[in-house]
Enzyme design. Structure first.
Site, PDB file in Angstrom:
ATOM      1  N   TYR A 274      38.163  47.312  33.755  1.00  0.00           N
ATOM      2  CA  TYR A 274      38.426  46.164  34.645  1.00  0.00           C
ATOM      3  C   TYR A 274      39.523  45.379  34.064  1.00  0.00           C
ATOM      4  CZ  TYR A 274      35.488  42.951  32.184  1.00  0.00           C
ATOM      5  OH  TYR A 274      34.814  42.219  31.377  1.00  0.00           O
TER       6      TYR A 274
ATOM      7  N   PHE B  90      41.353  36.411  32.944  1.00  0.00           N
ATOM      8  CA  PHE B  90      40.251  35.673  32.156  1.00  0.00           C
ATOM      9  C   PHE B  90      39.499  36.807  31.239  1.00  0.00           C
ATOM     10  CE2 PHE B  90      38.113  36.779  36.157  1.00  0.00           C
ATOM     11  CZ  PHE B  90      37.316  37.460  35.598  1.00  0.00           C
ATOM     12  N   ASP B  91      39.632  38.044  31.573  1.00  0.00           N
ATOM     13  CA  ASP B  91      39.121  39.048  30.800  1.00  0.00           C
ATOM     14  C   ASP B  91      39.429  40.471  30.985  1.00  0.00           C
ATOM     15  OD1 ASP B  91      37.369  40.026  28.765  1.00  0.00           O
ATOM     16  OD2 ASP B  91      35.412  40.010  30.053  1.00  0.00           O
TER      17      ASP B  91
ATOM     18  N   ILE C  78      27.225  40.044  37.838  1.00  0.00           N
ATOM     19  CA  ILE C  78      27.380  39.081  39.098  1.00  0.00           C
ATOM     20  C   ILE C  78      26.772  39.860  40.307  1.00  0.00           C
ATOM     21  CG2 ILE C  78      28.450  37.383  37.525  1.00  0.00           C
ATOM     22  CD1 ILE C  78      31.012  38.490  39.065  1.00  0.00           C
TER      23      ILE C  78
ATOM     24  N   TYR D 125      29.927  33.084  39.369  1.00  0.00           N
ATOM     25  CA  TYR D 125      29.439  31.958  38.253  1.00  0.00           C
ATOM     26  C   TYR D 125      29.277  30.800  38.709  1.00  0.00           C
ATOM     27  CZ  TYR D 125      30.347  35.979  35.077  1.00  0.00           C
ATOM     28  OH  TYR D 125      30.407  37.137  34.421  1.00  0.00           O
TER      29      TYR D 125
ATOM     30  N   PHE E  62      38.817  41.318  40.436  1.00  0.00           N
ATOM     31  CA  PHE E  62      38.376  42.321  39.472  1.00  0.00           C
ATOM     32  C   PHE E  62      39.303  43.716  40.143  1.00  0.00           C
ATOM     33  CE2 PHE E  62      34.842  39.995  39.018  1.00  0.00           C
ATOM     34  CZ  PHE E  62      34.704  39.836  37.648  1.00  0.00           C
TER      35      PHE E  62
END
Length: 614
Positions: free
Chosen positions: A214, A224-225, A244, A270, A287
């Site tokens: 992802y 962010f990731d 999540i 979150y 995502f």
């Protein structure tokens, strides 16, 4: 908002509105301020919208402003100076937003507040009085990544009182805003499929274990990731609250190889706390997901026959030794190993724990020449640990195999007569000299050797260890003109090491035809009596009765025995040379003739020492 039907086309209306707006900018400060707001609307809607009623309404508003007297700013002025090309959603009343801003005074441009300086974006709900009235109005219709200036008159800000010594009375405020995020409590997880594989045998369900890649970004596109940056998939169970809630929902129903966009509102991500420094509070997450692998702990092997040979006389079982080629891939088609690249088969015993459990199970019941796809879940493969950098943990493995041959260490040589002549006076046996034709192949039909590659048939003496034991057996007991097929397991052939073009532990398939047969004599003999030898022997040899037998007379005697079928010379060797050797053995005093006493065996001579004698 007024609505009005007009005969103007959209281009005509837009041109009219442009003229009116330019006129407004020249006649009054109020009109100029107001026209800034509607200039942005003009650019947006005249270029992108089909709604003519908005354009006409703006015309009426312009006419209304023209009739107004100049005066102070009475409403919020919005300058949309940077609008993104794509705007799937605009801010509406009751939406939550997250944004950065610089707040300054209109009079001197001095900054009185800034989210940038605090290092934290501002979060609020729009249209419910949680912001000053001017901002509640000025943020309406905003897009993520849009930049706008919102000019707020005092009566829509902090009025004639101001606030806390920061905002003086009757201050006109200017907010320079960058919208980062927008969401609503009614929002759901949004899923958009980018691509799907041509076929999909199963989709993800709760309790499955997933491996996926992802890229994670915030709604404004800020990354962010990413699993790609770590060079490994994200691995988790689905439906067990290990991820999540929004992703639990967004990953359902995916195929291996499918790509999709999953947009998760903050309350399904979150929430108010965010996640460390990576995900800010109340952030919508986007995502881009690629499903790499999926299995369920309850999964068993999945096997699909790709090719089945027409004839299958025997199937593999425990204890057999198998040779097969394979391509090994993950479920998304990424290869991890192949025997073809090494140009050698994978060889192993079946059911004895030499391979992963799934393959040990899958190798049962196969035919020579069969092609099969075998899907092995990780608990029947390399489990959670994988194998170094070759096999990731919890990976489903896909093997496309082709069975080349198999055998059992107890297997005999299999012989099948395909043609037998009507007359068969004698058959091949040990010590016989034979001529034969042959084709030697692997069990998949690959031709290794053939007598047709040479100018004449092959010749050998049976029992002389000149050919492999399996071929000796296949050639024994044949009639001249007979044809056979012989399957020779490696322990009757070239064994574990192979030889020449013969691979290690290969089963060989021979097509045989006996062309000629000369009966032989036992090893160590050059002549064999087929009947009882003459008694007494010397008078029979002394054809002229002169009590001595020279070489010529001895040769005549031996050839007469062969002609009459009473004796046999070793085949394949020059007869004159053999007879000369026999004569020399009997001519003990080397005077060129044999006398009766030279045929007698002395007491100190054993039969072994005289075996080459008559």
């Amino acid at each position: 908002m007024w609505t009005y039907q007009t005969g103007f086309t959209q281009p005509d209306s837009c041109r009219l509105l442009a003229v009116l707006l330019r006129f407004l900018n020249r006649i009054t400060p109020l009109a100029g301020s107001t026209s800034s707001l509607y200039s942005a609307n003009f650019r947006t809607h005249c270029q992108n919208s089909q709604k003519m009623d908005l354009i006409v309404s703006l015309v009426f508003l312009v006419l209304h402003v023209v009739n107004c007297s100049p005066g102070p700013l009475v409403d919020v002025v919005v300058d949309r100076y940077d609008i993104p090309k794509l705007c799937p959603r605009e801010v509406q009343t009751e939406d939550f937003i997250r944004y950065h801003f610089n707040g300054s005074f209109h009079e001197d441009g001095k900054i009185f507040d800034s989210s940038y300086k605090r290092g934290k974006a501002f979060i609020s709900q729009v249209g419910l009085g949680r912001l000053i009235t001017g901002m509640d109005r000025g943020l309406q219709g905003m897009c993520v990544n849009e930049r706008r200036k919102v000019i707020v008159p005092p009566h829509l800000a902090y009025g004639s009182i101001g606030t806390g010594g920061v905002i003086p009375p009757d201050a006109v405020l200017v907010y320079d805003v960058l919208l980062l995020d927008i969401w609503n409590t009614e929002d759901k997880v949004q899923i958009r499929t980018i691509s799907k594989p041509p076929s999909c045998n199963r989709t993800t369900v709760a309790s499955d274990f997933l491996r996926y890649h992802y890229n994670g970004t915030l709604l404004n596109g800020e990354a962010f990731d990413s699993s790609y940056s770590r060079n490994r998939t994200y691995d988790t169970y689905l439906g067990k609250d290990h991820i999540i809630k929004g992703m639990e929902e967004g990953l359902l129903g995916m195929c291996v190889g499918e790509r999709r966009i999953v947009i998760v509102p903050p309350f399904l991500a979150y929430g108010e706390n965010g996640y460390g420094t990576q995900v800010p509070p109340q952030a919508t997450l986007v995502f881009e997901v690629l499903m790499v692998d999926v299995f369920n702990p309850k999964d068993d092997l999945i096997m699909e026959v790709k090719h089945m040979p027409e004839i299958c006389t025997r199937k593999t079982e425990t204890g057999d030794y198998i040779r097969y080629h394979y391509n090994g891939t993950f479920q998304d088609g990424t290869p991890f190993d192949t025997s073809y690249q090494r140009n050698t088969t994978y060889n192993t015993y079946i059911g004895m724990g030499y391979v992963i459990r799934g393959m040990d199970k899958a190798l049962h019941g196969l035919c020579i020449g069969e092609k099969k796809r075998i899907i092995v879940p990780p608990h029947l493969a390399y489990g959670e640990d994988g194998v170094g950098e070759l096999i990731p943990g919890s990976a489903v493995l896909v093997f496309d195999i082709h069975v080349i041959d198999f055998h059992n260490p107890r297997d005999p040589v299999e012989i099948k007569v395909t043609h037998k002549p009507q007359e068969c006076k004698m058959t091949s046996a040990a010590d016989d000299l034979i001529q034969y034709r042959y084709n030697c192949s692997l069990m998949d039909g690959t031709l290794l050797y053939s007598s047709d590659h040479y100018s004449s048939p092959s010749t050998t003496t049976l029992g002389a260890n000149n050919v492999i034991l399996g071929l000796e057996k296949g050639l024994s007991g044949m009639c001249v003109g007979e044809r056979r097929e012989a399957v020779v397991p490696p322990h009757w052939g070239h064994g574990e090491n192979g030889a020449g073009e013969v691979p290690q532990s290969a089963v060989l398939f021979f097509e045989l035809e006996l062309v000629d047969l000369q009966k032989g004599v036992p090893e160590g003999y050059v002549f064999l009596w087929l009947e009882d030898d003459p008694d007494p022997l010397f008078p029979a040899m002394d054809l002229n009765g002169n009590k001595e037998v020279p070489l010529e007379e001895f040769s005549t005697f031996i050839m007469l025995q062969v002609k009459e079928g009473k004796g046999r010379l070793r085949p394949g060797v020059d007869a004159n040379r053999i007879i000369k050797e026999m004569f020399d053995n009997q001519d003990r005093n080397k005077d060129g003739k044999i006398v009766e006493d030279e045929l007698k065996v002395n007491d100190d001579e054993s039969e072994q020492a005289a075996r080459d004698e008559l």
